[in-house]
Design an enzyme around this catalytic site. Sequence first.
Site, short mmCIF file in Angstrom:
data_model
loop_
_atom_site.label_atom_id
_atom_site.label_comp_id
_atom_site.label_asym_id
_atom_site.label_seq_id
_atom_site.Cartn_x
_atom_site.Cartn_y
_atom_site.Cartn_z
N GLU A 106 1.34 -8.95 5.72
CA GLU A 106 1.23 -7.58 5.13
C GLU A 106 1.36 -7.52 3.90
OE1 GLU A 106 3.21 -4.45 7.65
OE2 GLU A 106 3.54 -3.28 6.05
N ASP A 108 1.54 -4.67 0.76
CA ASP A 108 1.71 -3.30 0.93
C ASP A 108 1.75 -2.78 -0.60
OD1 ASP A 108 2.44 -3.28 3.23
OD2 ASP A 108 4.64 -3.30 3.18
N GLU A 110 3.18 1.30 -1.57
CA GLU A 110 3.62 2.42 -0.86
C GLU A 110 4.18 3.37 -2.07
OE1 GLU A 110 5.28 1.70 3.20
OE2 GLU A 110 6.67 1.11 1.72
#
Length: 294
Positions: A106, A108, A110
């Site tokens: 993953e 990311d 955010e």
Amino acid sequence: MAATKTHVTSLLLCTLLIIASSFVVVSAAGNFHRDFDITWGNGRGKIVRNGQQLTLSLDKTSGSGFQSKNEYLFGKIDMQLKLVPGNSAGTVTAYYLSSQGPTHDEIDFEFLGNVSGQPYTLHTNVFSQGKGGREQQFHLWFDPTADFHTYSILWNPRRIIFSVDGTAIREFKNSESIGVPFPKRQPMRLYSSLWNADDWATQGGRVKADWSKAPFTASYRNFNANACVMGRGRSSCSTRSTTATNGNAWLTQELDNASHARMKWVQKNYMIYNYCTDLKRFPQGLPKECTTTS
């Protein structure tokens, strides 16, 4: 004299950064009907403007999210986002690449919501073979709710580079040579979601979402994926098509000296957390990749 040079260099880098952030990167706009599926939210996610824009909304009942139709194994992914304006405390807008399963990879972005007048927190992380915990957090040098800005992930076999409006803010290098797993075998889809995380997102959960301000809405446009698309176990990038002359320079791209200097300037002035310097969290010694990860 040295101090004067340092001051001049900082001013120059600041000027370059401001110039870079004032131009929104324009890429070949994708079509959200063609490229994405809205996967949850019961109508709170909407594709509008003939497929040229997508919005996600959050209210007290539910958030919403979407995912790419394609899976990618390496690529340069660009998306323009305009984040939830005003008092967005308790909300998280997530924008990330991910595979599936307990040993997933993953990458990311955010965006942690804020109280009106306070800056958003941009949270970044990298998971490889199910292991994450590689957080770096930043404030931004502009208001990400006032207009669209481009957030990019460059992912090739040697490094991952996170960029904002073309300015690199973080680089995660392949450190397999010292035993650190690197995401390079699992295809990933692009996901995004807007959801309620008021138990932790804003000031450690001390500030809750103000539902009188709902629905909270984030907007997306100008998706572009210059990437290797996976289908039926095969990649769209053949051996012959992985050279810079065929438009795939990102497969070997790295930061040049100017880009590296701008990244260091961002990290010096806007980074608010770096796991690679958190000695309290790692009393037995920092993670091995911290010797090579910027």
